[in-house]
Scaffold this active site. Structure first.
Site, PDB file in Angstrom:
ATOM      1  N   HIS A  53      52.998 -93.039  35.222  1.00  0.00           N
ATOM      2  CA  HIS A  53      51.714 -93.679  35.515  1.00  0.00           C
ATOM      3  C   HIS A  53      51.049 -94.210  34.239  1.00  0.00           C
ATOM      4  CE1 HIS A  53      49.539 -90.299  33.775  1.00  0.00           C
ATOM      5  NE2 HIS A  53      50.380 -89.513  34.417  1.00  0.00           N
ATOM      6  N   ASN A  91      44.594 -88.093  29.772  1.00  0.00           N
ATOM      7  CA  ASN A  91      45.467 -88.440  28.642  1.00  0.00           C
ATOM      8  C   ASN A  91      44.636 -88.650  27.389  1.00  0.00           C
ATOM      9  OD1 ASN A  91      47.662 -90.516  30.670  1.00  0.00           O
ATOM     10  ND2 ASN A  91      47.921 -88.383  30.138  1.00  0.00           N
ATOM     11  N   GLU A 133      53.821 -84.170  39.436  1.00  0.00           N
ATOM     12  CA  GLU A 133      53.991 -83.600  38.102  1.00  0.00           C
ATOM     13  C   GLU A 133      54.252 -82.097  38.180  1.00  0.00           C
ATOM     14  OE1 GLU A 133      54.996 -83.720  35.243  1.00  0.00           O
ATOM     15  OE2 GLU A 133      53.506 -84.826  34.086  1.00  0.00           O
TER      16      GLU A 133
END
Length: 195
Positions: free
Chosen positions: A15, A21, A88
């Site tokens: 992604h 992040n 994930e």
């Protein structure tokens, strides 16, 4: 890389950049939105794929919002299937914590006592999901939008050391695989359209 999909191909994509992040927080099964940069990364990856003549007959995404949003930007207007098996690594109660709480690699079963997944459990989930997808009829050129640790784990399962080859798994990276039912997946290359 071939310009089309003459043989069974899987393109597994990470992604785009997310808020977590940027904040260096573990996402796992929790989620955070794409940043403006992440949106642009996804659009650029879509343009890169189209520029290389790659058109998908089937598209899948992790059920996480960050992956679905990326998918919709990469292949706008194309129907896709949300697939929980592409999610994930589940980090249990470590979800959302800062990345400095990571144990040393390899993680192994570190997260199991905290309600998360063990590494081999995570790997098996991914490999089983990808095999199930690729064994479906008329799946000759497939996009699967997933996550960073998921992309890395599939490469580890295939004994492919991407770091020693100078490759990286940046946001919206694309890992190209060949696939056959008898041989399974084999790594072709890793692309980072936003580099």
């Amino acid at each position: 890389m071939q310009g089309g999909c003459g043989m069974a191909k899987l393109y597994m994509m990470r992604h785009g950049q997310t808020l977590f992040n940027v904040l260096k927080r573990k996402q796992g099964w929790c989620d955070s939105p794409l940043t403006a940069t992440g949106i642009e990364q996804a659009r650029a990856a879509g343009e890169w794929l189209r520029g290389h003549g790659i058109a998908f007959d089937h598209v899948y995404s992790s059920t996480s919002e960050r992956a679905c949003d990326t998918c919709e930007l990469v292949v706008p207007g194309v129907p896709y299937v949300r697939e929980k098996g592409l999610k994930e690594w589940n980090f249990g109660t470590f979800e959302g914590l800062t990345e400095d709480t990571n144990p040393p690699l390899p993680y192994g079963d570190f997260y199991v006592p905290f309600g998360g997944e063990g590494e081999m459990e995570f790997r098996a989930r991914l490999m089983d999901t990808l095999k199930r997808i690729m064994d479906r009829p008329d799946h000759e050129c497939v996009l699967a939008v997933s996550h960073g640790a998921a992309c890395a784990q599939v490469l580890r399962a295939l004994d492919y050391d991407y770091r020693s080859s100078g490759k990286r798994l940046g946001n919206c990276c694309i890992v190209e695989y060949d696939y056959s039912p008898s041989l399974g997946l084999s790594v072709c290359d890793i692309y980072n359209p936003n580099d």
